[in-house]
Design an enzyme around this catalytic site. Structure first.
Site, PDB file in Angstrom:
ATOM      1  N   GLY A  44       0.831  -1.196   0.000  1.00 35.81           N
ATOM      2  CA  GLY A  44       0.000   0.000   0.000  1.00 35.81           C
ATOM      3  C   GLY A  44       0.865   1.246   0.000  1.00 35.81           C
ATOM      4  CD  GLN A  49       3.652   5.737   2.778  1.00 40.19           C
ATOM      5  OE1 GLN A  49       2.675   5.191   2.305  1.00 40.19           O
ATOM      6  NE2 GLN A  49       4.716   5.067   3.190  1.00 40.19           N
ATOM      7  CB  CYS A  87       6.101   1.695   6.815  1.00 41.66           C
ATOM      8  SG  CYS A  87       5.464   3.288   6.253  1.00 41.66           S
ATOM      9  CG  LEU A  88       6.742   1.269   0.492  1.00 40.42           C
ATOM     10  CD1 LEU A  88       5.959   1.676  -0.758  1.00 40.42           C
ATOM     11  CD2 LEU A  88       7.873   0.321   0.115  1.00 40.42           C
ATOM     12  CG  HIS A 129       0.411   0.595   7.515  1.00 42.93           C
ATOM     13  ND1 HIS A 129       1.479   0.128   8.251  1.00 42.93           N
ATOM     14  CD2 HIS A 129       0.922   1.531   6.670  1.00 42.93           C
ATOM     15  CE1 HIS A 129       2.585   0.773   7.866  1.00 42.93           C
ATOM     16  NE2 HIS A 129       2.279   1.618   6.903  1.00 42.93           N
ATOM     17  CD  GLU A 130      -0.775   2.145   3.159  1.00 44.98           C
ATOM     18  OE1 GLU A 130      -0.430   3.344   3.069  1.00 44.98           O
ATOM     19  OE2 GLU A 130       0.046   1.215   3.268  1.00 44.98           O
ATOM     20  CG  HIS A 133       0.799   6.281   6.077  1.00 48.56           C
ATOM     21  ND1 HIS A 133       1.977   6.825   6.520  1.00 48.56           N
ATOM     22  CD2 HIS A 133       1.077   4.982   5.760  1.00 48.56           C
ATOM     23  CE1 HIS A 133       2.924   5.895   6.480  1.00 48.56           C
ATOM     24  NE2 HIS A 133       2.411   4.759   6.024  1.00 48.56           N
TER      25      HIS A 133
HETATM   26 CO    CO Z   1       3.316   2.979   5.716  1.00 42.65          CO
END
Ligand code: CO
Length: 144
Positions: A44, A49, A87-88, A129-130, A133
């Site tokens: 995701g 981000q 997480c990226l 999670h997303e 963000h």
């Molecule tokens: Co993340």
């Protein structure tokens, strides 16, 4: 698109609602985010981000691509489960996170249509999670 890494301030800010899901700008952003998620092998990716403070995220799970505009979690189960997350924005970091096992999410899809997902397991975890963000919450904030 370049992925912002922690501790970039944009990652800690609550994003603004997308006003026009159908605009060319939004549509281009979605396309670029999907490409960026795929080229980084992410499950995701949330707009903050990539430096865009808007309530928009993409998730690809089980071969299905979900584009979520202005998503909102309307229900969470009391039942939780714990699993390792990455997480990226935190390359190489994996943490065990406890989250609700089931969630219900209301959102607009890429066509601007109202949608509802009721799900569990990995997709429920990715959604939490997303959507975190989009509210400026990072997985390190959820670690016990
Ligand atoms: Co993340």
């Amino acid at each position: 698109m370049k992925i912002l890494k922690y501790p970039n301030e944009i990652l800690k800010k609550e994003a603004k609602k997308v006003k026009d899901p159908q605009s060319e700008e939004t549509q281009n952003l979605i396309k670029e985010m999907v490409q960026t998620m795929r080229s980084n092998n992410g499950l995701g990716l949330a707009a903050p981000q990539v430096g865009v403070s808007l309530k928009l995220c993409v998730i690809e799970e089980g071969g299905i691509l979900y584009t979520l505009i202005n998503p909102k979690i309307t229900k969470t189960s009391k039942e939780t489960s714990s699993a390792e997350e990455g997480c990226l924005s935190f390359p190489g970091k994996f943490i065990q996170i406890e989250r609700s096992e089931k969630v219900t999410v209301l959102y607009l899809n890429e066509k601007g249509e109202r949608c509802k997902i009721k799900t569990s397991g990995l997709l429920a975890r990715a959604l939490q999670h997303e959507i975190d963000h989009l509210n400026g919450i990072l997985f390190i904030n959820r670690a016990k």
